[in-house]
Design an enzyme around this catalytic site. Structure first.
Site, PDB file in Angstrom:
ATOM      1  N   HIS A   4      24.691  -8.667  62.615  1.00  0.00           N
ATOM      2  CA  HIS A   4      24.975  -7.338  63.166  1.00  0.00           C
ATOM      3  C   HIS A   4      24.517  -6.203  62.259  1.00  0.00           C
ATOM      4  O   HIS A   4      24.954  -5.060  62.428  1.00  0.00           O
ATOM      5  CB  HIS A   4      26.478  -7.211  63.445  1.00  0.00           C
ATOM      6  N   ARG A  24      31.290   9.353  62.064  1.00  0.00           N
ATOM      7  CA  ARG A  24      32.015   9.808  60.865  1.00  0.00           C
ATOM      8  C   ARG A  24      31.285   9.304  59.618  1.00  0.00           C
ATOM      9  O   ARG A  24      31.225   9.999  58.606  1.00  0.00           O
ATOM     10  CB  ARG A  24      33.470   9.326  60.881  1.00  0.00           C
ATOM     11  N   ARG A  87      38.899   1.663  53.931  1.00  0.00           N
ATOM     12  CA  ARG A  87      38.874   2.190  55.302  1.00  0.00           C
ATOM     13  C   ARG A  87      39.359   3.628  55.274  1.00  0.00           C
ATOM     14  O   ARG A  87      40.360   3.946  54.617  1.00  0.00           O
ATOM     15  CB  ARG A  87      39.768   1.332  56.209  1.00  0.00           C
ATOM     16  N   THR A  90      41.707   7.049  61.428  1.00  0.00           N
ATOM     17  CA  THR A  90      42.733   7.887  62.041  1.00  0.00           C
ATOM     18  C   THR A  90      43.851   6.986  62.576  1.00  0.00           C
ATOM     19  O   THR A  90      43.663   5.787  62.782  1.00  0.00           O
ATOM     20  CB  THR A  90      42.163   8.743  63.184  1.00  0.00           C
ATOM     21  N   GLU A 182      47.339   2.205  63.964  1.00  0.00           N
ATOM     22  CA  GLU A 182      45.879   2.201  64.074  1.00  0.00           C
ATOM     23  C   GLU A 182      45.466   0.813  64.547  1.00  0.00           C
ATOM     24  O   GLU A 182      46.302   0.077  65.058  1.00  0.00           O
ATOM     25  CB  GLU A 182      45.217   2.647  62.758  1.00  0.00           C
ATOM     26  N   SER A 206      45.978  11.558  63.499  1.00  0.00           N
ATOM     27  CA  SER A 206      45.169  12.382  64.410  1.00  0.00           C
ATOM     28  C   SER A 206      45.954  12.819  65.633  1.00  0.00           C
ATOM     29  O   SER A 206      45.570  13.777  66.307  1.00  0.00           O
ATOM     30  CB  SER A 206      43.932  11.604  64.872  1.00  0.00           C
ATOM     31  N   ASP A 207      47.049  12.119  65.933  1.00  0.00           N
ATOM     32  CA  ASP A 207      47.838  12.506  67.106  1.00  0.00           C
ATOM     33  C   ASP A 207      49.267  12.000  66.964  1.00  0.00           C
ATOM     34  O   ASP A 207      49.538  11.081  66.198  1.00  0.00           O
ATOM     35  CB  ASP A 207      47.203  11.970  68.399  1.00  0.00           C
TER      36      ASP A 207
HETATM   37  O1  LIG Z   1      39.366   6.723  63.646  1.00  0.00           O
HETATM   38  P1  LIG Z   1      39.188   5.243  63.521  1.00  0.00           P
HETATM   39  O2  LIG Z   1      38.804   4.843  62.148  1.00  0.00           O
HETATM   40  O3  LIG Z   1      38.267   4.641  64.567  1.00  0.00           O
HETATM   41  O4  LIG Z   1      40.650   4.599  63.760  1.00  0.00           O
HETATM   42  C1  LIG Z   1      41.460   4.729  64.913  1.00  0.00           C
HETATM   43  O5  LIG Z   1      40.822   5.327  66.031  1.00  0.00           O
HETATM   44  C2  LIG Z   1      40.465   4.345  67.004  1.00  0.00           C
HETATM   45  C3  LIG Z   1      41.241   4.592  68.279  1.00  0.00           C
HETATM   46  O6  LIG Z   1      40.971   5.854  68.787  1.00  0.00           O
HETATM   47  C4  LIG Z   1      40.816   2.989  66.380  1.00  0.00           C
HETATM   48  O7  LIG Z   1      39.688   2.474  65.743  1.00  0.00           O
HETATM   49  C5  LIG Z   1      41.909   3.383  65.438  1.00  0.00           C
HETATM   50  O8  LIG Z   1      42.165   2.481  64.385  1.00  0.00           O
HETATM   51  O1  LIG Z   2      44.853   3.564  67.033  1.00  0.00           O
HETATM   52  C1  LIG Z   2      45.227   4.725  67.186  1.00  0.00           C
HETATM   53  C2  LIG Z   2      44.622   5.797  66.505  1.00  0.00           C
HETATM   54  C3  LIG Z   2      45.073   7.058  66.714  1.00  0.00           C
HETATM   55  N1  LIG Z   2      46.089   7.255  67.572  1.00  0.00           N
HETATM   56  C4  LIG Z   2      46.683   6.230  68.226  1.00  0.00           C
HETATM   57  O2  LIG Z   2      47.601   6.438  69.001  1.00  0.00           O
HETATM   58  N2  LIG Z   2      46.239   4.999  68.021  1.00  0.00           N
END
Ligand SMILES: O=P(O)(O)O[C@H]1O[C@H](CO)[C@@H](O)[C@H]1O
Ligand SMILES: O=c1cc[nH]c(=O)[nH]1
Length: 238
Positions: A4, A24, A87, A90, A182, A206-207
């Site tokens: 890959h 990113r 890693r 988010t 995550e 992130s949320d």
């Molecule tokens: O922002 P990344 O690193 O992708 O991480 C989070 O975002 C994704 C989900 O939206 C999943 O991969 C989760 O782990």
């Molecule tokens: O995996 C994820 C990442 C961001 N927000 C979520 O709710 N789940």
């Protein structure tokens, strides 16, 4: 070349940052690294090598979820000699005292994924961060005045839940002190342990699943500077 990844042996640094989102990775390469070379475009999972403060560092997208990061990290370690994996992802909060934009150091990772149940024949493995990396990241954060929360996080296979049948999918995890959700860390820590590599997940909230507060996709891509700098400063200490 691996299944890959079109990089040649030697193209990838021993220390790598791993965002889920390949854009990113590009953003970090464009804005934080010098003398950058793109070594992978296979499946759009961009990978770059450059330098940060004189140290050779790579940054590579992993995609979303346990199977995707498992493929990339396995190949990075076993076929490209990567030793230090950070890693930078988010996550979503399901706790009222864990807020959007908070930065989390994942000491360990609980999971609803079946991957380790299969691997460990039904027994429970406790994936954990490399202690030196965790300690370095904490020291960098302290020295820069970055407030971080360190603790247990949830690696989930599920992003969208059937709330009608399962109205509080994260309550049990919150009750036991898990900070946020995550989708990759359990796999990263388990694969790194098996291959004698070092790994740490640094996450930005992130949320907020309870309040609905969220950052936009564009904001997620471009305004994660605190976490990116923390990741890079930790990387150059390895
Ligand atoms: O922002 P990344 O690193 O992708 O991480 C989070 O975002 C994704 C989900 O939206 C999943 O991969 C989760 O782990
Ligand atoms: O995996 C994820 C990442 C961001 N927000 C979520 O709710 N789940």
């Amino acid at each position: 070349m691996s299944a890959h990844n079109e990089a040649k042996m030697g193209d990838i640094a021993e220390t790598i940052l791993l965002p889920g989102d390949p854009l990113r990775a590009k953003y970090i390469a464009d804005n934080f690294l010098e003398d950058v070379v793109c070594y992978n475009k296979v499946r759009g999972m961009l990978g770059f090598t450059g330098t940060y403060k004189g140290k050779r560092i790579s940054v590579q997208g992993t995609g979303m979820g346990v199977p995707s990061i498992s493929i990339y990290t396995h190949e990075l370690i076993t076929q490209y000699g990567v030793k230090n994996l950070i890693r930078i992802g988010t996550c979503g909060s399901f706790n009222h005292d864990v807020n959007v934009r908070d930065v989390i150091l994942a000491m360990t990772s609980s999971t609803d994924s079946g991957i380790n149940k299969n691997k460990f024949k039904g027994m429970d493995y406790a994936p954990c961060a490399d202690f030196k990396m965790l300690s370095d990241a904490h020291q960098v954060a302290t020295s820069k005045g970055i407030h971080v929360k360190a603790g247990n996080i949830l690696t989930s296979d599920v992003f969208y839940h059937d709330l009608e049948n399962n109205p509080e999918p994260f309550k049990i995890w919150a009750d036991y002190g898990v900070l946020a959700v995550e989708m990759e860390t359990t796999a990263l820590y388990t694969i790194a342990a098996r291959q004698k590599a070092k790994a740490l997940s640094i996450l930005t909230v992130s949320d907020h699943i309870l309040t609905g507060e969220a950052t936009s996709a564009e904001e997620r891509q471009t305004t994660l500077h605190t976490m990116i700098e923390l990741g890079l400063e930790t990387a150059i200490r390895q």
